[in-house]
Design a protein around this motif. Sequence first.
Motif, PDB file in Angstrom:
ATOM      1  N   LYS A 165      31.374  70.218 -32.265  1.00 52.25           N
ATOM      2  CA  LYS A 165      32.405  71.113 -31.736  1.00 52.25           C
ATOM      3  C   LYS A 165      32.469  72.365 -32.585  1.00 52.25           C
ATOM      4  O   LYS A 165      32.350  72.318 -33.816  1.00 52.25           O
ATOM      5  N   GLN A 192      33.743  75.655 -27.996  1.00 54.63           N
ATOM      6  CA  GLN A 192      32.548  75.053 -27.428  1.00 54.63           C
ATOM      7  C   GLN A 192      32.372  73.633 -27.955  1.00 54.63           C
ATOM      8  O   GLN A 192      32.601  73.369 -29.137  1.00 54.63           O
ATOM      9  N   GLN A 239      29.639  70.078 -27.607  1.00 60.23           N
ATOM     10  CA  GLN A 239      28.324  69.622 -27.190  1.00 60.23           C
ATOM     11  C   GLN A 239      28.312  68.094 -27.086  1.00 60.23           C
ATOM     12  O   GLN A 239      28.913  67.408 -27.911  1.00 60.23           O
ATOM     13  N   HIS A 240      27.598  67.628 -26.043  1.00 64.83           N
ATOM     14  CA  HIS A 240      27.397  66.193 -25.812  1.00 64.83           C
ATOM     15  C   HIS A 240      28.758  65.476 -25.717  1.00 64.83           C
ATOM     16  O   HIS A 240      29.235  64.866 -26.669  1.00 64.83           O
ATOM     17  N   LYS A 259      26.323  67.959 -21.339  1.00 67.54           N
ATOM     18  CA  LYS A 259      25.691  68.489 -22.543  1.00 67.54           C
ATOM     19  C   LYS A 259      26.598  69.487 -23.262  1.00 67.54           C
ATOM     20  O   LYS A 259      26.617  69.545 -24.494  1.00 67.54           O
ATOM     21  N   GLN A 260      27.347  70.270 -22.487  1.00 69.92           N
ATOM     22  CA  GLN A 260      28.210  71.272 -23.077  1.00 69.92           C
ATOM     23  C   GLN A 260      29.533  71.318 -22.324  1.00 69.92           C
ATOM     24  O   GLN A 260      29.616  70.949 -21.148  1.00 69.92           O
TER      25      GLN A 260
END
Length: 358
Positions: free
Chosen positions: A165, A171, A173-174, A191-192
Amino acid sequence: MKLVERYIAREILLPFMVVILILVGLFASFSSARLLAGAVTETLGIAALLKLVFLKTLIALEVLIPIALYISVIIGLGRLNKDQELNVMRSFGVSGTRIVLTVLTVAIPVGIVSGMLSSYVRPWAYAESYILDAQAEAELNTNRFQAGRFHGSERTGRIVYVRSKNDTDKQMQHIFHYIKKPDGSEIVIAKQARQIQPSEPEQRPHIRLFDGMVYQLTSTASIDDVIQFKAMTYFIDSDYVLNYRRKAAATRTLWESDQPRDIAELQWRISRPVSTILLALIAATFIRSTPRQDKTDRTYLIAALVFAAYYNFTGLAKSWVEQGVVGSIPGVWWLYLLMLAALGIYALLRQRQFPRPR
């Protein structure tokens, strides 16, 4: 108020102040420990946690005050009885009726305070606490997420995991998201993701997910649904805050409603003064004003059992009104009428057993 009445009232008020402080302290400590165990400070901070504890304590006062008065009447009159002071008072003409009236002079103001708290302070405290609870329970509020940790909620059955993060641009991720539903469950893998702040006050907050899959698992269908997406908007559930909250509704609003649950909540609020006064009168019946009848341990045990039965019956009376088993009339009032009738019968029996001296 005469000297004797002031003396009896003081013997009740002093333990009342001590007991209410003890009960408030215990409740606040329990609430703090529970909130700390739920990691509320990670989301709201210490200041908001203290405010939430304060609000929950205000809500509990409508129950703590009658309990404190109930206990203080037993303690105060019990001490007078144990030291034979009630018998001395009786010997120079202080009747049981006069003692009961003194108890009422304490119980009525306390009952009015309890009613004001229940009708006005409690709804406000509920409204404020719901907002703070919602902030603490906002499962999709990315501000509370920490990378590499699972975040779950027992209330909704939701689990969220973020591998990495960036707090600066929001943002992530995963992402793994699981939510249990009445007819199955749903799993979202992306994924994002990025949290989008609302540009307008009425706009719902939401999260944008990219490059992922949605697995909708149901117990009724033979084939589960699998959806692949490049971009998906996931709205944050704010119903916990915006949903109509009966306990937080204004008393006037409940008065104008014809829904059974609203009627039950209204009658609960306006019955608090009656409940407080009746409990004080019940507590007075446990004290004997005749010699050699002081059995403190048994008295306290019976008093605890009576209060437990009363507490369960009040919950039952309210539930019956909510479920429509009992109409708005008699509503919850049948319980208090039975209590008043029982007190009247007890008073008549006591008067026959110990007639007033002429």
